[in-house]
Design a protein around this motif. Structure first.
Motif, PDB file in Angstrom:
ATOM      1  N   HIS A  86       0.824  -1.215   0.000  1.00 32.93           N
ATOM      2  CA  HIS A  86       0.000   0.000   0.000  1.00 32.93           C
ATOM      3  C   HIS A  86       0.854   1.261   0.000  1.00 32.93           C
ATOM      4  O   HIS A  86       2.007   1.238   0.431  1.00 32.93           O
ATOM      5  CB  HIS A  86      -0.900   0.011   1.241  1.00 32.93           C
ATOM      6  N   HIS A  88       0.528   4.982   1.903  1.00 25.37           N
ATOM      7  CA  HIS A  88      -0.251   5.575   2.984  1.00 25.37           C
ATOM      8  C   HIS A  88      -1.210   6.604   2.373  1.00 25.37           C
ATOM      9  O   HIS A  88      -0.836   7.328   1.453  1.00 25.37           O
ATOM     10  CB  HIS A  88       0.667   6.232   4.017  1.00 25.37           C
ATOM     11  N   GLU A  95       7.547   5.228   7.725  1.00 19.18           N
ATOM     12  CA  GLU A  95       7.320   4.028   8.546  1.00 19.18           C
ATOM     13  C   GLU A  95       8.654   3.323   8.765  1.00 19.18           C
ATOM     14  O   GLU A  95       9.571   3.453   7.959  1.00 19.18           O
ATOM     15  CB  GLU A  95       6.337   3.097   7.818  1.00 19.18           C
ATOM     16  N   TYR A  97      10.173  -0.634   9.540  1.00 22.37           N
ATOM     17  CA  TYR A  97       9.960  -2.076   9.677  1.00 22.37           C
ATOM     18  C   TYR A  97      11.202  -2.672  10.343  1.00 22.37           C
ATOM     19  O   TYR A  97      12.303  -2.604   9.779  1.00 22.37           O
ATOM     20  CB  TYR A  97       9.810  -2.747   8.302  1.00 22.37           C
ATOM     21  N   HIS A 134       4.802   0.266  -0.085  1.00 29.24           N
ATOM     22  CA  HIS A 134       5.635  -0.805   0.471  1.00 29.24           C
ATOM     23  C   HIS A 134       4.890  -2.132   0.540  1.00 29.24           C
ATOM     24  O   HIS A 134       3.702  -2.171   0.846  1.00 29.24           O
ATOM     25  CB  HIS A 134       6.185  -0.414   1.847  1.00 29.24           C
TER      26      HIS A 134
HETATM   27 ZN    ZN Z   1       2.508   1.218   5.771  1.00 32.59          ZN
END
Ligand code: ZN
Ligand code: PAN
Length: 185
Positions: A86, A88, A95, A97, A134
């Motif tokens: 997706h 954002h 973000e 990870y 991502h």
């Molecule tokens: Zn995300």
């Protein structure tokens, strides 16, 4: 609200207390290149592809959303099990990870059309800048577990990726993780 802890299990990927979302092959079939192989797997029992477990945080500006993602090992055709992927909704949000277990890849595409693939391994902390979509894949034989932190009001735009996919596919060729051009792009 008051400060509070959640507890993350690095092996299983559970986040407790948390709200669990399950994605089966039927939920993500359009994301795979070989949609026929996806249909066959749905007929054979529609296995789980991944789970996301969210901490309970208000989806409001100023808060930080956080969750774990657990991707099961598996392939559809020669393409590794993957997340929907997706942008954002609020494109200006980034973000992180943080990988806790397993071996993965993180594919990202920017609104300018740049595409990058990063390796995910225990200890890797991948920074996804604003304006980059991502998606993750489990390229190993065990669970891929990672922890995500994002602005709680970021939102998800799934439609763009569902329609156009990514410029690259991550597939297994001769037993090796291989990045190829996506023939459908
Ligand atoms: Zn995300
Ligand atoms: C992650 C993802 C999670 C599942 O928390 O939402 O890994 O991937 P999909 O949402 O693409 O199915 C995140 O990027 N949140 O913004």
């Amino acid at each position: 609200m008051k400060p509070y802890n959640v507890v993350i299990n690095f092996e299983s990927g559970t986040l407790d207390p948390g709200k669990r979302i399950i994605r089966k092959v039927s939920d993500v079939k359009n994301m795979f290149y070989d949609t026929q192989a996806a249909e066959e797997l749905i007929q054979k029992g529609d296995p789980m592809v991944y789970e996301v477990i969210y901490a309970d945080v208000p989806e409001e500006q100023g808060h930080l959303g956080h969750c774990t993602t657990i991707i099961y090992p598996g392939k559809i055709g020669n393409e590794y099990f993957l997340t929907k992927g997706h942008y954002h909704e609020k494109l200006s949000t980034a973000e992180i990870y943080f990988c806790l277990r397993g071996q993965g890849r993180l594919i990202m595409e920017s609104t300018d059309g740049d595409c990058e693939v990063l390796e995910m391994f225990p200890g890797s902390a991948s920074y996804i800048p604003p304006n980059w979509s991502h998606r993750t894949m489990n390229v190993g034989k065990e669970l891929l577990v990672f922890y995500c932190i994002f602005p709680a009001d970021a939102g998800h735009d799934y439609a763009t990726i569902e329609e156009q996919g990514y410029p690259k596919l991550v597939v297994e060729i001769d037993g090796k993780v291989t990045v190829i051009d996506n023939p459908k792009r």
